[in-house]
Motif scaffolding. Structure first.
Motif, PDB file in Angstrom:
ATOM      1  N   PRO A   1      -5.326  -6.247 -25.563  1.00 41.53           N
ATOM      2  CA  PRO A   1      -4.385  -6.580 -26.636  1.00 41.53           C
ATOM      3  C   PRO A   1      -4.905  -7.671 -27.558  1.00 41.53           C
ATOM      4  O   PRO A   1      -4.537  -7.717 -28.721  1.00 41.53           O
TER       5      PRO A   1
ATOM      6  N   GLN B   1      -0.672  -3.085 -22.901  1.00 39.28           N
ATOM      7  CA  GLN B   1       0.283  -3.074 -24.004  1.00 39.28           C
ATOM      8  C   GLN B   1       0.013  -1.830 -24.841  1.00 39.28           C
ATOM      9  O   GLN B   1      -0.854  -1.806 -25.708  1.00 39.28           O
TER      10      GLN B   1
ATOM     11  N   ASP C   1       4.449  -0.381 -19.357  1.00 39.95           N
ATOM     12  CA  ASP C   1       3.508  -1.404 -19.802  1.00 39.95           C
ATOM     13  C   ASP C   1       4.247  -2.720 -19.981  1.00 39.95           C
ATOM     14  O   ASP C   1       5.442  -2.815 -19.704  1.00 39.95           O
TER      15      ASP C   1
ATOM     16  N   GLU D   1       4.987  -9.109 -24.374  1.00 36.18           N
ATOM     17  CA  GLU D   1       4.171  -9.637 -23.286  1.00 36.18           C
ATOM     18  C   GLU D   1       5.018 -10.281 -22.192  1.00 36.18           C
ATOM     19  O   GLU D   1       4.723 -11.366 -21.703  1.00 36.18           O
TER      20      GLU D   1
ATOM     21  N   SER E   1       6.946   0.610 -27.215  1.00 39.44           N
ATOM     22  CA  SER E   1       5.625   1.071 -26.778  1.00 39.44           C
ATOM     23  C   SER E   1       5.528   2.586 -26.877  1.00 39.44           C
ATOM     24  O   SER E   1       4.498   3.135 -27.301  1.00 39.44           O
TER      25      SER E   1
END
Length: 621
Positions: free
Chosen positions: A313, A351, A395, A400, A411
């Motif tokens: 990421p 991610q 994910d 985050e 996502s």
């Protein structure tokens, strides 16, 4: 000294830099943050993270004073004017931009010009190399005072005598009306370089003036009350762009807290690939095509170097992947906000939205005329094929979260975007691709999101499958083309976001679910801009403009903004200034200008051509 005296408000700082590193300057003339030689390098000065142990370089009147600050026109040259009972002195701070002038980039220049005197000033340099961990030696030389750590050194060249004691360099000088003096903090590699400070200032001003956005050639896409904030945002983004690599840092700082006294403190001195799509759009519409192309080449090189599964990421500004997260236990943190972190563990997360953002950026550049060569297309095709394999796996998501992987709706949508843009690129560019398989996967993802990501009871798209929590990323679904703006589910999501995530009619929280961390956070400036965009493209233009102009009122007097705003106090929170906040400002100005009929360079912005906006005036481009 109270805690608030030791640590100015985050929004009180100004930023200067040389396209490789940046420095934060406080209103009292103190440089409180200065990593060297690059943004992600250890600090020489870090009083913003520890007032006692971090180190600073301060020049200010000895007596009480008031301060006025400004950037010289549309440049990144800072002027601080100190006014005492007896007179006034203006200090000009800058670093020459790397490779853009004939002057050493590794020198922090500080010019003092007295316009009314006398004014007595005190000088205080406390170098603390390697985040205050290195043993520091200080000695006088013929050129000034030399401080050395384990790997770096500084030479302070001064017009006045300096004294050394207790790990500090101090001095005094008195200026009369018309006096001008220069201080130069020469860093490793520039200790003995020839310098002409006046010429360095002149050429630095000329570079920024020539580079910054100008409306001299006629109509401007950013015409309106937000023109000046957009230009300042452009200048911030350039400061955060590394001259060598083209990568753009998320922010120039680490561990400025999202929650004062809390643990939400992160290192943002890296580049997040997920920022790519909206960054490219902002850069291209600002007319900074060279920067957009340089940035594009940088992340395409990263994609070609790694298999899709290995793409992280975020990376360092030099493309390094090892961003091990560590804690500086000896630092107390800004206003006792601990831990102070360097590195970022999110580099190891999965991610999936990153792939969609990359394809957004590639598609945006392609629409602006950037052709893909065979190797680049092969890598893009590999990414799209990989997304077909992993889209239905959980994910960590765009935010985050550290509470475990989930099936995040955004996502999934961005996996859909990766397939959708891959199909568009292959079709428009005539590139070889398994289009039938890609179209089938695109439809499967969309059907899955519509079935599991939309909650009938909430009347909105939610944060993750099986949750009823709202997420501001739902505002982006029409902008990336997943559904049209007039879809009832889109409008329901906008309404639910306003009812649940908005405070004081303008501040938008990221989400209302648990993220596995203690403490609260402020409202995200970027999310507030997303709401502006969604409203503008839904035909609610006056409401969008009113909200946007309110957001702009919370920029600091220099036009800078952090990651978040405290809705109760208006204080800035998080790392400062924040690239994505300023990107949000630029893109909101693009959308508002467009729906009001302003022309934009190149193709229409993605939210216009993809999201099927409603209520555009008949004379829109």
């Amino acid at each position: 000294m109270t805690e608030s005296d030791a640590y100015p408000p985050i929004e009180a700082y100004a930023l200067v830099g040389n396209l490789e590193t940046c420095a934060l300057v406080a209103p009292d003339g103190s440089v409180d943050w200065f990593p060297f030689p690059h943004l992600e390098s250890p600090s020489i000065l870090a009083a913003v993270l520890d007032a006692e142990r971090g180190g600073r370089f301060r020049i200010a009147p000895s007596d009480s004073f008031e301060t006025d600050r400004r950037y010289v026109d549309d440049t990144n040259v800072l002027e601080t004017t100190f006014r005492t009972d007896d007179g006034a002195v203006t200090m000009t701070d800058f670093l020459p931009p790397a490779g853009r002038t004939g002057h050493p980039k590794k020198v922090l220049y500080r010019k003092l010009a007295c316009s009314d005197g006398p004014v007595d000033l005190a000088v205080d340099l406390e170098p603390r190399f390697d985040y205050g961990r290195a043993e520091t030696s200080i000695e006088s030389t013929e050129r000034g005072v030399l401080a050395e750590g384990d790997e770096e050194r500084t030479l302070l060249e001064s017009p006045t005598d300096l004294e050394i004691g207790d790990g500090r360099v101090t001095g005094e000088l008195s200026l009369q009306d018309g006096d001008e003096e220069w201080f130069m903090l020469r860093c490793t590699g520039a200790e003995d370089a020839d310098t002409d400070p006046e010429a360095a200032l002149e050429e630095t001003l000329a570079f920024w003036t020539d580079w910054a956005h100008s409306c001299d050639d006629g109509d401007c896409a950013f015409e309106g009350a937000w023109h000046d904030p957009v230009v300042r945002s452009e200048l911030v983004l350039k400061l955060l762009t590394h001259a060598e690599s083209g990568a753009i840092a998320a922010a120039p700082t680490t561990s400025l807290p999202e929650d004062i006294g809390g643990v939400r403190n992160w290192d943002y001195r890296f580049n997040w690939l997920r920022d790519a799509g909206f960054t490219v759009q902002a850069l291209m519409n600002l007319g900074t095509a060279d920067e957009a192309n340089h940035y594009f080449d940088w992340f395409m090189d990263l994609c070609q170097a790694d298999d899709p599964e290995a793409i992280q990421p975020l990376y360092s500004l030099h493309g390094e992947s090892d961003l091990e997260e560590r804690e500086l236990e000896h630092f107390e943190g800004y206003r006792n906000s601990r831990p102070v972190r360097i590195g970022n563990g999110a580099a190891e997360q999965r991610q999936h939205d990153t792939y969609g953002e990359l394809l957004l950026a590639v598609d945006e550049m392609h629409r602006h005329g950037r052709e893909l060569d065979a190797d680049e297309w092969e890598r893009i095709r590999d990414i799209v094929d990989y997304v077909r394999e992993i889209w239905d796996e959980p994910d960590a998501g765009i935010w985050e979260v550290r509470g475990g992987d989930e099936h995040f709706v955004y996502s999934k949508v961005m996996c859909w975007v990766a397939l959708d843009r891959g199909i568009a690129l292959a079709t428009d560019g005539g590139y070889d691709a398994p289009l039938e398989e890609w179209r089938e996967s695109r439809e499967r993802i969309k059907a899955d999101v519509l079935e599991n990501g939309y909650d009938e009871d909430v009347g909105a798209f939610v944060q993750s499958y099986g949750s009823d929590a709202l997420d501001a990323t739902g505002l982006l679904l029409p902008i990336v083309g997943f559904l049209p703006f007039d879809d009832d589910r889109v409008q329901g999501t906008i309404d639910a976001t306003e009812a649940t995530l908005v405070e004081d009619e303008v501040f938008v929280q990221r989400y209302d679910g648990d993220d596995g961390l203690p403490g609260d956070e402020g409202a995200f400036v970027l999310c507030s801009c997303w709401l502006v965009d969604a409203l503008a493209l839904s035909g609610r233009v006056d409401e969008a403009q009113s909200r946007f102009e309110t957001v702009l009122e919370y920029l600091n007097p220099l036009g800078l903004v952090a990651e978040e705003i405290d809705p109760e106090t208006g204080a800035h929170l998080g790392n400062f200034p924040q690239a994505f906040s300023h990107i949000g400002i630029v893109n909101s100005a693009i959308y508002l200008g467009y729906v009001r009929g302003n022309e934009t360079p190149g193709p229409a912005p993605m939210g216009i051509r993809l999201g099927d906006p409603v209520g555009l005036p008949s004379d829109s481009p």
